[in-house]
Design a protein around this motif. Sequence first.
Motif, PDB file in Angstrom:
ATOM      1  N   SER A  59      25.044  40.777  28.858  1.00  0.00           N
ATOM      2  CA  SER A  59      25.688  39.790  27.984  1.00  0.00           C
ATOM      3  C   SER A  59      25.640  38.397  28.587  1.00  0.00           C
ATOM      4  CB  SER A  59      27.146  40.176  27.725  1.00  0.00           C
ATOM      5  OG  SER A  59      27.220  41.377  27.024  1.00  0.00           O
ATOM      6  N   TYR A  62      34.614  36.186  25.707  1.00  0.00           N
ATOM      7  CA  TYR A  62      34.076  36.220  24.345  1.00  0.00           C
ATOM      8  C   TYR A  62      32.630  36.694  24.306  1.00  0.00           C
ATOM      9  CZ  TYR A  62      38.241  33.810  22.708  1.00  0.00           C
ATOM     10  OH  TYR A  62      39.533  33.493  22.405  1.00  0.00           O
ATOM     11  N   SER A  63      31.918  36.561  25.411  1.00  0.00           N
ATOM     12  CA  SER A  63      30.519  36.977  25.424  1.00  0.00           C
ATOM     13  C   SER A  63      30.364  38.472  25.684  1.00  0.00           C
ATOM     14  CB  SER A  63      29.731  36.184  26.468  1.00  0.00           C
ATOM     15  OG  SER A  63      30.183  36.490  27.769  1.00  0.00           O
ATOM     16  N   LEU A  64      31.443  39.164  26.034  1.00  0.00           N
ATOM     17  CA  LEU A  64      31.381  40.596  26.341  1.00  0.00           C
ATOM     18  C   LEU A  64      31.941  41.439  25.206  1.00  0.00           C
ATOM     19  CD1 LEU A  64      32.764  40.605  29.986  1.00  0.00           C
ATOM     20  CD2 LEU A  64      30.402  40.417  29.250  1.00  0.00           C
ATOM     21  N   ARG A  65      31.392  42.608  25.049  1.00  0.00           N
ATOM     22  CA  ARG A  65      31.953  43.561  24.094  1.00  0.00           C
ATOM     23  C   ARG A  65      33.187  44.224  24.677  1.00  0.00           C
ATOM     24  NH1 ARG A  65      28.563  48.637  22.376  1.00  0.00           N
ATOM     25  NH2 ARG A  65      27.071  47.321  23.385  1.00  0.00           N
ATOM     26  N   ASN A  66      33.120  44.550  25.962  1.00  0.00           N
ATOM     27  CA  ASN A  66      34.241  45.199  26.631  1.00  0.00           C
ATOM     28  C   ASN A  66      34.440  44.525  27.983  1.00  0.00           C
ATOM     29  OD1 ASN A  66      36.204  46.916  27.555  1.00  0.00           O
ATOM     30  ND2 ASN A  66      34.936  48.751  27.533  1.00  0.00           N
ATOM     31  N   TYR A  67      35.568  43.865  28.188  1.00  0.00           N
ATOM     32  CA  TYR A  67      35.800  43.165  29.451  1.00  0.00           C
ATOM     33  C   TYR A  67      36.737  43.928  30.379  1.00  0.00           C
ATOM     34  CZ  TYR A  67      40.060  41.543  27.154  1.00  0.00           C
ATOM     35  OH  TYR A  67      41.254  41.485  26.502  1.00  0.00           O
TER      36      TYR A  67
END
Length: 144
Positions: free
Chosen positions: A56, A85-90
């Motif tokens: 990501s 915001y750039s990750l699906r799962n942080y």
Amino acid sequence: MNRILKEKKGFTLVELAIVLVIIGLILGIGAGMVGPLMKRAKTIETNDIVNAAVDSIVGYALVNKKLPQWTDLNDANIAATEFHYSLRNYKDAWGTPLFYAYDNNLFTTNICTRPTTNITVRKCNDSDCTAFTDTSNVAYIVYS
């Protein structure tokens, strides 16, 4: 009377006790394996989440020509930033937020024009860290 006793079929108490002991042993071995298997599954899941985060960040950098900024999500006064915001799962498999360290110069300037970075990663090859391998020009690190 002899004939009536011979027609009854079933298990004796000894046979039932042996079967129950065998089932108990199998369950005991299986229950002992649950913990290590769960830890291994969560470790593999966390590795996949970190690898997806790296992908990501690379995608974000390709589009925006800079690395995303990061702030600590545990601080209630700071809103989620570009990294989150750039990750699906942080969060990793244990629910802990991912951490992200980067060269500060790479989110303010065009990364395509930078030949080097300011981060060097040292990997210890033994427990005393007397033998190590350095990797220089690292743009960012994602870890859990």
